[in-house]
Structures are given as structure tokens and as C-alpha cells.
Design an enzyme around this catalytic site. Sequence first.
Site, short mmCIF file in Angstrom:
data_model
loop_
_atom_site.label_atom_id
_atom_site.label_comp_id
_atom_site.label_asym_id
_atom_site.label_seq_id
_atom_site.Cartn_x
_atom_site.Cartn_y
_atom_site.Cartn_z
N TYR A 1 11.27 -3.45 -7.56
CA TYR A 1 10.13 -3.42 -8.31
C TYR A 1 9.08 -2.41 -8.00
O TYR A 1 8.53 -1.89 -8.86
CB TYR A 1 9.37 -4.58 -8.40
N CYS B 1 0.93 -1.27 -0.10
CA CYS B 1 0.05 0.01 -0.05
C CYS B 1 0.83 1.23 -0.13
O CYS B 1 1.96 1.25 -0.16
CB CYS B 1 -0.90 0.06 1.25
N ASN C 1 0.89 0.86 5.97
CA ASN C 1 1.43 0.15 4.65
C ASN C 1 2.38 -0.89 5.30
O ASN C 1 3.36 -0.57 6.19
CB ASN C 1 2.49 0.94 3.89
N GLY C 2 2.28 -2.09 4.99
CA GLY C 2 3.20 -2.99 5.65
C GLY C 2 2.30 -4.40 6.02
O GLY C 2 1.10 -4.74 5.54
N GLY D 1 -1.02 0.60 -5.02
CA GLY D 1 -2.32 0.04 -4.93
C GLY D 1 -3.40 0.64 -5.54
O GLY D 1 -3.69 1.93 -5.61
#
Length: 458
Positions: free
Chosen positions: A252, A8, A109-110, A34
Amino acid sequence: MSQIHEECGVFGVFGVEGAAGIVRTGLTFLQHRGQEGCGIAWCGPDGEIVLKRDLGLVSGVFPEDGYACGDGLHAIGHVRYGTSGGGGIDNVQPFLFRSRRGDYATAHNGNIVNARELADALSERGVLFHCSSDSEVLGALLGDALPSGGRISVKLLSHCLNLIDGAFAFLVLTRDALYACRDKYGLRPLSIGRLGRGYVVGSETCALYAAGASSVRDVRPGEVVRISADGLESSFYSSCTRCAMCAMEYIYFARPDSDIEGVNVHAFRKESGKILFRESPCRADIVVGVPDSGLSAAIGYSEASGIPLEMALVKNAYIARTFIQPTQEMRVSGVRMKLSPVKSLIRGRRLVVIDDSIVRGTTSRQLIHMLRDAGASEIHVRIPSPPLKNPCYYGVDISSREELISAGMDVDGVCRFIGADSLAFISEEGLMEAGGRTDMCMACFNRRYPTDIYSHGT
Ligand code: AMP
Ligand code: SF4
């Protein structure tokens, strides 16, 4: 608790007129992190927190340019990555918690690796959960730990963060402060910027710059930064810290125009391409980068080898990502829909094809088929990441070993499967060198997870 993997992006603003509109801009520049859903929580005029969230892209959920929602000065937002099975509106963040001691909103996020254990313990104490996301746990812990008459504070947050294990970039918004927290391993990125008389904070610096901010610094591993009318206040919830930034952010995930812990993502990828040539040279007529995330490494490979770089693959920008298609057939046709070969550049030539990673092998196999059809005489594949062999428990959608082609085959096997004439991956040392780093999480390559992985098993 969740089997949903969340890659995210988070973004927050404190002390700037039109904060929610600025968050909207920030989220637009984090959209690659996301696409399933997004939301913004902002402080209304009376200090109450208002939330709008929905499934869909930022431009769809917040169609107004400069998202109009009063003149609030503080806001946080979130973009959520969805996998095939899970999700729905309930899992879309920010999460809003109403309490008699004041509202607060969280964006994460995570992935919290001990979320299930913590949620079980909280449930036994009567705490209710509204969704299947591990991200709700921090908000629930805060609510549970709030003393009567007390407020959210650095001390309270530090107490709760010490109970949590895993990867996080957390934003917590209250009526008078924005807290920015990073896990003690430094797994997920989070940067602070200055905007006018206020501050912004976000998963990637590209979003800070897009919002018009100048970069201040990264939030440090284990740090809680309190942003308020008094400025920035720093403290650490843990002194046992590492700098184990997720290698896949560089390889990426992040945008090439972002800087992560002082290293530009494009520069990292380009350097990895140069090192890849040093480690695994080959004779060829042209270097071909697979758009988008293979392009920077292809430039590096071409520069180091002297083999010209050609734009022999063209990407259709309007096709959704192939990786998250629910079935293998859909993924296969997705690759052909997404990438087209430029036949006049390919016919009769020896190619070095550079893609950022091989996960299931679907993309490379299809691609090589297509390039052979287009008349390539030889195809040598070079990958600027080591073979992916293990699942990620920290929020990147690399789910099970069974799906990872390199978990079940050696390099020769993968080479035969994808139909290349030769295949090589960069070494772990080479990847570390590309970023000039001495520490980085590479558990999906080498199984050295920086945390305990609790009930996720091994
Ligand atoms: P595959 O076809 O399964 O081998 O997937 C490889 C492609 O997926 C690469 O070209 C990457 O660009 C992309 N990719 C790598 N890691 C991820 C990830 N965690 N989430 C989504 N896409 C990814
Ligand atoms: Fe990133 Fe891999 Fe570590 Fe997950 S296991 S945080 S994808 S490097």
C-alpha cells in the site's frame, strides 16, 4: 511518550549546491508518505544548522520553486503523516539539537518501540523533551552520550542505535557529515543515490530519481552509512540482522515507481494480482482496480485470468485521503466523494473488484453499495494482502485490533459485512512469492513481530 503513529518519509543531500532545494524536490515525491507537516534542516555558511518546518504540504510550507535558502551543500528533510488526534508543529521534523559541540539535526521514519522506557530513563537524568514523538529519543540519546569536547561519530551513533529497538530509517546531519541508518530488522526502506559530486538518500527511490540522482544501493539492515567529503563509509551497529521489510510498503504505502530492495513496487503488486488469481479464481466480465493502490494488482489479476481490465472507478484527485478522517461518518462520506463508478461499464456485469487491503471495511462496504447502485450483477472482491488482524508498532497507522474488521470476523463474516458475493485474500506464502522474498515483516497479518513490543502490550 507517543501513541502517535508515524508513517513518514525522509530525504537528505550531502555535497550538492542548493541542497535544501533538492530536498524540497525529494520531499514533494514523498508527499504520499505524510501530509500533516514537513521540514528541512540545512547547513548554513558558518556550519550552523538552520531549520524551517511547519504544518502543511511541501508546496505550502516551501512555496518557492527550488527552495531558496543560501548556498548550503548539505540538508535533510522530513514529511510527517498525522493521525486524527495527535501532532502539532512540535512533532514536525527534522528535530534540531543545539550543543556546544556543534549542532545536529535528525529525521526519522518508523517507530521506536522502547521509546517510553528510554525517555523515562533519560528524563530521570534531567534530559528535557520538547514533543510527544518517539523520534526525539535518538537525538536526546546522542546529546546525552556526547562526550565533552567530542563530536557525533559512527561510534557514538552505533552506541545509541544499540539502545534503541524498533523500526527506523534515520538521517542525522552535522556540519561535516550526513549519517544514514537503518534498523537491524530492515523494517523501513532507505536508499542512497549519486547526484553530481555528492549523494542523496531517501525513503523511496522515486524521490532519488526525481531529484536527478542515479541509484547507488539500499542502506542495509543494521548499517550506518557516513556520507562526507571522503565519500561513503559503511559500518554496522549490529550483526544480528534480518531482512524483514514491511510488507505494507509493497502492498500500500510506497509509490509504484519506487524500487524497494531491488523489487519494483508496481511489479510486486502486479505479481501479487497474478498469484491472487491462481489462489482464488472467479468468473466475471471485468476486473476493476480501486485507484490508486489496487490498480497494479488488478492488472496482474486481469492478465492471469484473461478477464478484461476496465476503468470502472474514477478517483477524484482533489479529495484528501479517507483513511485519516477522524470520525466514521466522515470516512463514509469520504469514500463517495473520492470514488465514482462509471455506470455504463458496470450495468449488468459481473465484477472482480481488487483493492490493496481491507482495514476497517469502510471503503469496501461503501464501494460495493455504490457498484450495486450502478447496476453490477455480481461483485467478487479479491484482496492482494492477507487479512489485517494486528496493530503495527513500527510506524504504520494500523492502530488497534478493535478497529480491524478481520480481527473480529472470519472471511465469510467480512464478506457479508461488506456485501460482496465472494471475498478472498492472498495467502502469506503468495505475498512472499510476489516479491521473490524469503523474509518480510507480516506481523499485522500473523502477529509474528520481529521485535519485543515492550510497554505497547499484546
Ligand atoms: P478501510 O476503509 O478502513 O477498510 O481502509 C481501506 C483502505 O485504506 C484501503 O483501500 C487502503 O488503500 C487504505 N489503507 C490501507 N492501509 C492504510 C494505512 N496504514 N494508512 C492509510 N490508509 C491505508
Ligand atoms: Fe509493516 Fe505490518 Fe510489519 Fe507494521 S506490522 S511493519 S505494517 S508489515
